[in-house]
Design a protein around this motif. Structure first.
Motif, PDB file in Angstrom:
ATOM      1  N   TYR A 113      38.350  43.157  35.872  1.00 17.80           N
ATOM      2  CA  TYR A 113      39.538  42.721  36.602  1.00 17.80           C
ATOM      3  C   TYR A 113      39.713  43.567  37.852  1.00 17.80           C
ATOM      4  N   ILE A 114      39.997  42.884  38.962  1.00 16.63           N
ATOM      5  CA  ILE A 114      40.299  43.552  40.226  1.00 16.63           C
ATOM      6  C   ILE A 114      41.642  43.009  40.706  1.00 16.63           C
ATOM      7  N   PHE A 115      42.586  43.908  40.951  1.00 20.37           N
ATOM      8  CA  PHE A 115      43.922  43.506  41.408  1.00 20.37           C
ATOM      9  C   PHE A 115      44.162  44.064  42.799  1.00 20.37           C
ATOM     10  N   LEU A 116      44.508  43.182  43.737  1.00 25.95           N
ATOM     11  CA  LEU A 116      44.810  43.587  45.103  1.00 25.95           C
ATOM     12  C   LEU A 116      46.277  43.302  45.406  1.00 25.95           C
ATOM     13  N   ASP A 117      46.973  44.320  45.902  1.00 21.47           N
ATOM     14  CA  ASP A 117      48.374  44.151  46.268  1.00 21.47           C
ATOM     15  C   ASP A 117      48.604  44.765  47.645  1.00 21.47           C
ATOM     16  N   PRO A 118      47.958  44.165  48.689  1.00 23.19           N
ATOM     17  CA  PRO A 118      48.119  44.733  50.031  1.00 23.19           C
ATOM     18  C   PRO A 118      49.538  44.538  50.553  1.00 23.19           C
ATOM     19  N   PRO A 119      49.945  45.354  51.516  1.00 20.92           N
ATOM     20  CA  PRO A 119      51.273  45.154  52.125  1.00 20.92           C
ATOM     21  C   PRO A 119      51.365  43.725  52.665  1.00 20.92           C
ATOM     22  N   PHE A 120      52.531  43.129  52.619  1.00 18.45           N
ATOM     23  CA  PHE A 120      52.668  41.735  53.059  1.00 18.45           C
ATOM     24  C   PHE A 120      52.234  41.513  54.514  1.00 18.45           C
ATOM     25  N   PRO A 121      52.443  42.456  55.447  1.00 18.56           N
ATOM     26  CA  PRO A 121      51.967  42.210  56.822  1.00 18.56           C
ATOM     27  C   PRO A 121      50.436  42.290  56.974  1.00 18.56           C
ATOM     28  N   TYR A 122      49.724  42.759  55.962  1.00 22.15           N
ATOM     29  CA  TYR A 122      48.263  42.924  56.025  1.00 22.15           C
ATOM     30  C   TYR A 122      47.585  41.591  56.325  1.00 22.15           C
ATOM     31  N   LYS A 123      46.659  41.559  57.270  1.00 19.95           N
ATOM     32  CA  LYS A 123      46.069  40.297  57.738  1.00 19.95           C
ATOM     33  C   LYS A 123      44.614  40.078  57.315  1.00 19.95           C
ATOM     34  N   PHE A 124      44.054  40.946  56.474  1.00 21.42           N
ATOM     35  CA  PHE A 124      42.623  40.847  56.187  1.00 21.42           C
ATOM     36  C   PHE A 124      42.323  40.541  54.717  1.00 21.42           C
ATOM     37  N   ARG A 125      43.217  39.788  54.076  1.00 21.85           N
ATOM     38  CA  ARG A 125      43.021  39.445  52.661  1.00 21.85           C
ATOM     39  C   ARG A 125      41.715  38.681  52.443  1.00 21.85           C
ATOM     40  N   PRO A 143      32.670  36.184  31.324  1.00 19.55           N
ATOM     41  CA  PRO A 143      33.088  34.900  31.894  1.00 19.55           C
ATOM     42  C   PRO A 143      34.575  34.852  32.254  1.00 19.55           C
ATOM     43  N   ASP A 144      35.354  35.798  31.744  1.00 15.99           N
ATOM     44  CA  ASP A 144      36.784  35.857  32.052  1.00 15.99           C
ATOM     45  C   ASP A 144      37.112  36.832  33.176  1.00 15.99           C
ATOM     46  N   ALA A 145      36.083  37.455  33.772  1.00 14.64           N
ATOM     47  CA  ALA A 145      36.315  38.419  34.855  1.00 14.64           C
ATOM     48  C   ALA A 145      37.051  37.734  36.001  1.00 14.64           C
ATOM     49  N   MET A 146      38.038  38.441  36.577  1.00 11.35           N
ATOM     50  CA  MET A 146      38.886  37.838  37.611  1.00 11.35           C
ATOM     51  C   MET A 146      39.284  38.820  38.692  1.00 11.35           C
ATOM     52  N   VAL A 147      39.505  38.252  39.876  1.00  9.97           N
ATOM     53  CA  VAL A 147      40.151  38.958  40.975  1.00  9.97           C
ATOM     54  C   VAL A 147      41.531  38.345  41.127  1.00  9.97           C
ATOM     55  N   MET A 148      42.537  39.191  41.234  1.00  5.31           N
ATOM     56  CA  MET A 148      43.905  38.714  41.449  1.00  5.31           C
ATOM     57  C   MET A 148      44.427  39.316  42.741  1.00  5.31           C
ATOM     58  N   ILE A 149      45.070  38.482  43.552  1.00  5.97           N
ATOM     59  CA  ILE A 149      45.633  38.982  44.808  1.00  5.97           C
ATOM     60  C   ILE A 149      47.069  38.507  44.951  1.00  5.97           C
ATOM     61  N   ILE A 176      53.241  35.164  45.675  1.00  2.00           N
ATOM     62  CA  ILE A 176      52.280  34.321  44.957  1.00  2.00           C
ATOM     63  C   ILE A 176      51.126  35.200  44.501  1.00  2.00           C
ATOM     64  N   VAL A 177      50.568  34.882  43.351  1.00  2.26           N
ATOM     65  CA  VAL A 177      49.353  35.540  42.880  1.00  2.26           C
ATOM     66  C   VAL A 177      48.300  34.461  42.670  1.00  2.26           C
ATOM     67  N   HIS A 178      47.145  34.646  43.319  1.00  3.74           N
ATOM     68  CA  HIS A 178      45.987  33.799  43.067  1.00  3.74           C
ATOM     69  C   HIS A 178      45.057  34.533  42.105  1.00  3.74           C
ATOM     70  N   PHE A 179      44.499  33.786  41.159  1.00  5.58           N
ATOM     71  CA  PHE A 179      43.509  34.307  40.215  1.00  5.58           C
ATOM     72  C   PHE A 179      42.168  33.668  40.584  1.00  5.58           C
ATOM     73  N   TYR A 180      41.193  34.487  40.934  1.00  2.28           N
ATOM     74  CA  TYR A 180      39.871  33.990  41.311  1.00  2.28           C
ATOM     75  C   TYR A 180      38.850  34.344  40.234  1.00  2.28           C
ATOM     76  N   LYS A 181      37.978  33.388  39.947  1.00  2.83           N
ATOM     77  CA  LYS A 181      36.801  33.658  39.116  1.00  2.83           C
ATOM     78  C   LYS A 181      35.573  33.497  39.992  1.00  2.83           C
ATOM     79  N   MET A 182      34.424  33.926  39.448  1.00  4.06           N
ATOM     80  CA  MET A 182      33.186  33.852  40.197  1.00  4.06           C
ATOM     81  C   MET A 182      32.357  32.658  39.730  1.00  4.06           C
ATOM     82  N   LYS A 183      31.876  31.873  40.681  1.00  7.82           N
ATOM     83  CA  LYS A 183      30.994  30.751  40.344  1.00  7.82           C
ATOM     84  C   LYS A 183      29.743  31.285  39.668  1.00  7.82           C
ATOM     85  N   GLY A 184      29.221  30.504  38.746  1.00  6.56           N
ATOM     86  CA  GLY A 184      27.975  30.895  38.095  1.00  6.56           C
ATOM     87  C   GLY A 184      28.173  31.680  36.818  1.00  6.56           C
TER      88      GLY A 184
END
Length: 192
Positions: A113-125, A143-149, A176-184
């Motif tokens: 699991y990778i969780f990203l919580d950049p400052p809201f003005p951050y422009k490089f998500r 198979p359940d590994a995820m990135v959350m931003i 908002i939080v997006h949950f990303y998985k990896m293809k493959g």
């Protein structure tokens, strides 16, 4: 801020000096409820602030946890928060005090699991998510590994970035939080 679940539920995490936008308790509790049991899992907390997300992951069973925060003003309080957690839970938290962009380019580990919580003005998500995808920092054996931003509604990253795709979205007011998985990475299925 209080830890919302696990071994340290109710434990107060002290906020450091400097600019900090702590993840809302409701959002944190919801994200961790979605993920379920973290026993034995690895976790990376980016834009860590006070270290609350990393500490919450340890509280809920994560076995290998790292955090990254570049603001030097926060170092002392983060280290104090981490020391208390390590003493109670007997889990080492790796602390990196440098820019997230640099950390990701140097990172050689993979995480469940990778969780990203950049400052809201951050422009490089999008660029950060692209780096995570290109460097294949998600554990390919899980198979359940995820990135959350976590991001504001007016700055939504794409649903697909490199090998990452959105598998879930949660809205918490303007956040908002997006949950990303990896293809493959396929979830094993049992044939009947």
């Amino acid at each position: 801020m209080r830890i919302t679940g696990g071994k340290l539920k109710g434990h107060v995490v002290k906020c450091p000096d400097g600019i900090i936008r702590p993840a809302m308790d409701r959002m944190r509790e919801s994200v961790f409820a979605i993920l379920g049991d973290l026993s034995g899992k690895s976790w990376l907390d980016l834009f860590s602030g006070s270290g609350t997300i990393a500490i919450e992951a340890v509280s809920r069973g994560a076995a290998r946890v790292q955090l990254c925060e570049k603001d030097k003003i926060k170092v002392k309080q983060v280290l104090e928060n981490v020391a208390v957690t390590e003493r109670i839970c007997n889990v080492k938290i790796g602390c990196h005090f440098l820019a997230v962009e640099l950390f990701l380019k140097r990172c050689r580990d993979t995480f469940d699991y990778i969780f990203l919580d950049p400052p809201f003005p951050y422009k490089f998500r999008t660029e950060l998510l692209k780096t995570i995808s290109e460097r294949r920092l998600l554990n390919p054996e899980n198979p359940d590994a995820m990135v959350m931003i976590h991001f504001p509604e007016e700055d939504t990253p794409p649903d697909e970035i490199g090998s990452l795709f959105v598998c879930d979205k949660r809205v918490y007011g303007r956040s908002i939080v997006h949950f990303y998985k990896m293809k493959g990475i396929q979830t094993e299925t049992t044939e009947k």
